[in-house]
Design a protein around this motif. Sequence first.
Motif, short mmCIF file in Angstrom:
data_model
loop_
_atom_site.label_atom_id
_atom_site.label_comp_id
_atom_site.label_asym_id
_atom_site.label_seq_id
_atom_site.Cartn_x
_atom_site.Cartn_y
_atom_site.Cartn_z
N GLN A 6 43.04 36.69 39.92
CA GLN A 6 41.97 37.63 39.59
C GLN A 6 42.15 38.94 40.33
O GLN A 6 41.92 40.02 39.78
CB GLN A 6 40.62 37.00 39.92
N SER A 7 42.58 38.86 41.59
CA SER A 7 42.81 40.06 42.38
C SER A 7 43.95 40.89 41.79
O SER A 7 43.88 42.13 41.74
CB SER A 7 43.11 39.68 43.83
N ALA A 25 45.57 37.55 51.00
CA ALA A 25 46.48 38.30 50.14
C ALA A 25 45.73 38.90 48.95
O ALA A 25 46.00 40.03 48.53
CB ALA A 25 47.61 37.40 49.66
N ALA A 26 44.78 38.13 48.42
CA ALA A 26 43.98 38.63 47.29
C ALA A 26 43.16 39.85 47.69
O ALA A 26 43.08 40.84 46.96
CB ALA A 26 43.05 37.52 46.79
N VAL A 29 43.61 30.07 53.12
CA VAL A 29 43.12 31.28 53.79
C VAL A 29 44.10 32.43 53.60
O VAL A 29 43.71 33.57 53.32
CB VAL A 29 42.87 31.00 55.29
N GLY A 30 45.39 32.14 53.74
CA GLY A 30 46.40 33.18 53.54
C GLY A 30 46.38 33.73 52.13
O GLY A 30 46.56 34.94 51.92
N VAL A 33 43.71 44.54 46.70
CA VAL A 33 42.75 45.56 46.28
C VAL A 33 42.50 46.59 47.37
O VAL A 33 42.43 47.79 47.10
CB VAL A 33 41.42 44.89 45.86
N VAL A 34 42.40 46.13 48.60
CA VAL A 34 42.00 47.01 49.71
C VAL A 34 43.12 47.95 50.15
O VAL A 34 42.89 49.15 50.35
CB VAL A 34 41.51 46.17 50.90
N VAL A 35 44.34 47.43 50.29
CA VAL A 35 45.44 48.24 50.84
C VAL A 35 45.75 49.47 49.98
O VAL A 35 45.83 50.59 50.50
CB VAL A 35 46.69 47.37 51.05
#
Length: 306
Positions: free
Chosen positions: A39-40, A279-280, A274-275, A284-286
């Motif tokens: 989805q990300s 990553a997801a 969690v990893g 989007v953020v980076v």
Amino acid sequence: MASVWLTGIALVLAGPVPALLARARWTRSVPRAAIVLWQSVAVAAVLAAVGSALAAPEALLRVFLHPEERTGVALAVAVGAAAVLAGLIVVRLVVVLVLLAVRTRVRRARHRDMVDLLARADRGDAVGALRAGTVRVLDGAVPFAYCVPGRVGREGRVVLTGAALDTLCPNELRAVIAHEQAHLDARHDLVREGFTALHKAFPVIVRSREARDTVALLLEMLADDAGRRRHGDAAMAGALDAFASTGRAGYGTDVVERLERIRSHVRGGRALAVGTYLAAVALVVVPTITIVVPWLADALPVVGIR
């Protein structure tokens, strides 16, 4: 420059990344986290495409005009072009999603009505206590099961054939119902709709079935895990084996892979999950922090926004 970077990100996320992620085996260990990652990837690809459309006209102004010339008509044309390009992407996606949602819900409503009409009440009593109100049994010589999602204020349906009741042992039958009920409870149909809409909305040149098909498989594995937790690996594997032995593809074209996963007792660790979630988020953020924010800081003053 931001437009070039965002275009590159959109193309990579629409092509090579889905191809690599679809072949990855570790995602089968953490299907829930893997679905979030898919989805990300989809969200990041759409955002990058929209961002590229918004940034392209402003980038052309910087290339062809001196700073003092980036005003008046030239600026208005650039802003208008950016709005039109980004709007086309968003509107196309929204239209495809709305049309798909409407048609799907009409079709499902008819399907639920037909299932209720044709259901065998005498056979339904045999499983009614397992999930009262949702299970329907239809005549059929081939054992299989599926679910029909409901809508607000109306329950979905878990549909079994009479052959499934005759073929499966009680624990396997409970595992199948738990699997289908997991689809209904978690609204997996909405996830499928989203990826189907993206597939239809993307241009043919960059369109790929890998995201849609892989997510569909991961959703089946996630529902398998629900059946495994409640009734054990043996029951879920036995049910899948019974369905697979009939050659019925409708229950899942990747049923062999799902069987191998259950028989191998594949369960992902918390660290891997969690990893994958991290990553997801990073997808989007980076790009937002490293590309979009600096571009906005430079571009907004050009249009008079400070």
